[in-house]
Enzyme design. Sequence first.
Site, PDB file in Angstrom:
ATOM      1  N   CYS A  81       0.861  -1.194   0.000  1.00 26.41           N
ATOM      2  CA  CYS A  81       0.000   0.000   0.000  1.00 26.41           C
ATOM      3  C   CYS A  81       0.896   1.243   0.000  1.00 26.41           C
ATOM      4  CB  CYS A  81      -0.891   0.042   1.232  1.00 26.41           C
ATOM      5  SG  CYS A  81      -1.882  -1.430   1.517  1.00 26.41           S
ATOM      6  N   HIS A  85       0.846   4.837  -1.897  1.00 29.26           N
ATOM      7  CA  HIS A  85       0.238   5.867  -1.053  1.00 29.26           C
ATOM      8  C   HIS A  85       1.218   6.517  -0.091  1.00 29.26           C
ATOM      9  CE1 HIS A  85      -3.839   4.843  -2.426  1.00 29.26           C
ATOM     10  NE2 HIS A  85      -3.580   3.575  -2.184  1.00 29.26           N
ATOM     11  N   CYS A 119      -8.630  -2.060  -4.140  1.00 33.17           N
ATOM     12  CA  CYS A 119      -7.233  -1.692  -4.318  1.00 33.17           C
ATOM     13  C   CYS A 119      -6.349  -2.944  -4.246  1.00 33.17           C
ATOM     14  CB  CYS A 119      -6.828  -0.700  -3.239  1.00 33.17           C
ATOM     15  SG  CYS A 119      -5.735   0.596  -3.835  1.00 33.17           S
ATOM     16  N   CYS A 184     -35.128   1.542  12.027  1.00 33.60           N
ATOM     17  CA  CYS A 184     -33.970   2.138  12.715  1.00 33.60           C
ATOM     18  C   CYS A 184     -34.405   3.415  13.428  1.00 33.60           C
ATOM     19  CB  CYS A 184     -32.866   2.484  11.724  1.00 33.60           C
ATOM     20  SG  CYS A 184     -32.392   1.178  10.579  1.00 33.60           S
ATOM     21  N   CYS A 187     -36.061   3.624  17.037  1.00 35.82           N
ATOM     22  CA  CYS A 187     -35.183   3.683  18.211  1.00 35.82           C
ATOM     23  C   CYS A 187     -34.227   4.876  18.138  1.00 35.82           C
ATOM     24  CB  CYS A 187     -34.362   2.394  18.335  1.00 35.82           C
ATOM     25  SG  CYS A 187     -35.270   1.040  19.108  1.00 35.82           S
ATOM     26  N   ARG A 225     -22.361  -4.381  12.691  1.00 34.23           N
ATOM     27  CA  ARG A 225     -23.231  -3.770  13.699  1.00 34.23           C
ATOM     28  C   ARG A 225     -24.659  -3.629  13.186  1.00 34.23           C
ATOM     29  NH1 ARG A 225     -25.904  -3.371  16.806  1.00 34.23           N
ATOM     30  NH2 ARG A 225     -26.131  -2.126  18.696  1.00 34.23           N
ATOM     31  N   CYS A 229     -28.358  -5.333  14.698  1.00 35.57           N
ATOM     32  CA  CYS A 229     -29.655  -4.684  14.939  1.00 35.57           C
ATOM     33  C   CYS A 229     -30.756  -5.401  14.161  1.00 35.57           C
ATOM     34  CB  CYS A 229     -29.607  -3.209  14.527  1.00 35.57           C
ATOM     35  SG  CYS A 229     -29.365  -2.076  15.920  1.00 35.57           S
TER      36      CYS A 229
END
Lengths: 268, 135
Positions: A81, A85, A119, A184, A187, A225, A229
Site C-alpha cells: 500500500c 500511497h 485496491c 432504525c 429507536c 453492527r 440490529c
Amino acid sequence: MTRSIARGLCAAAAVALILSCPIRSGDAGNIPLDQRRSSYELMSPPTRAMQDDDTANPGTLWVLDGEALWQRESGAAGQACAGCHGDAAQSMKGVAARYPAFDASSGRPIDLEQRIVDCRVERQRAPAPARESKELLALTAFVARQSRGMAIEDVAGKDERLRPFLESGRAAFEQRQGQLNLSCANCHDDNWGRSLAGNAVPQGHPTGYPIYRLEWQGMGSLQRRLRNCMIGMRAETYAYGSPEYVDLQLYLAWRARGMPVEAPGVRP
Amino acid sequence: MAAEAQNALTDYKVVDDAIPAPLTDRKGDPEAGRAIVANRQVGLCLLCHTGPFPEERFQGDLAPDLRGAGGRWNEGQLRLRIVDSSRIVKDTIMPSFYRIDGFHRVAPAFRGKPILSAQQIEDVVAFLQTLKDQP
C-alpha cells in the site's frame, strides 16, 4: 399513573425527549444537528477511558496490524500500500471521513472496506480479503485511524451522484422491518437516550468504525453492527458488502456529518 | 399447503378496542404468563417495559410501566393490545404479537409465525390482569 412516571423519566431526559412523551413513535423526524451525540457519551467512564487511551484500546492491536500490512508487499504485483500511497499519516488523513464515496467504476457508492478490497485486487493483484477478516479490519482500522478527530464530511450533500443512494439509505432507515416491525428511526431518532433492557439507546452515529465491541470481544465493521440490529428486529439480513448496507451507511454518514471520527472506537 | 395451514392464526373478533373472547379454550395461566413476560427471548416485554420483576435487573423504559395494567384495561382490551397494538395506535412501536402479515423482510426463522402463540397470549393476558397495583 404510568403517564406521570413516564413524565418523570422524561423530565430527567433531554428537552427534545420531553416534546413527544410519553410514547413516541414513527415520524418524529431527524435529530437536530446540535442535539446529536456520539454513543461515546452514553458509555461508562471506564469504557470511555479504554477508548481514549491507545494503550488500553484493544482496537490499537488492529491498527498496528494494519500498519504492518500497509508496509508489506503483497499480491502478484509485489506492491505494498505504502508503495503507491506513501505515508498514511499524510495520504490517508481525512479519507475515512469521506466514505462511503462515489465509485466511478461501479457507478454507485462504496464503503471504505470495499475501496481497500478493490485496491488489493486491482492494484496489488492480491486475493480479495473477506469482509470481517482480520486483514480487512486491520487495514480499515489503520486507515480510519488517520482521520481521528476530523469531521465526517457531507459527501452525499456535495456529490449530486450520491443523492439517489442517500435517499435509498434514508428510506431503509425509516422502513419498518422484521417480525418486531421496527425501523432504525423508531429507536435511534425517536427513542435515543431511553433504556432498552437497561442499555441506553444510542442515536446510531457511525463515528467509531471499525469498533472494538466488548459484546463481540473483537473488532467489527459498521455492517456487522447493522446486522446485529437487524437480527434483533428478527429481520432478514443482507449479505456483507450488499449495496443496501452501503446506502444505509451513506445515510448514517450524512446524518452524522460534522461529527468527529473516533476510530477505532470502543463500544459496549 | 399443510405447513401453511399449521401457521394459520386463530380468528378473532375485535369489538371496539378489545378482543372479548379468548383465543383458546384453555384458560390462561398467570404464572406461565409471568414467565413469558419476563423472558427476553420469548415475550420480549422487558426490553421496552418495566414491571414488578425484582429479579430482573435490566428493564426498559421505552413504553409504560406494566404495573397497574390490569387496572387500566380489562381482559379483552389487554388481549387486543398484545395481539395487535397497531389497531389501536397506528404507528406504535409495540410489536403485534399475533400477526403474520404486512411485515417487511422477516428473517426466515420467524416468517409466517406470530411472536407468541394463541395460548401464550392467553397466559400473558391472565398475568397482566393480576397487575392491579399502580407504580
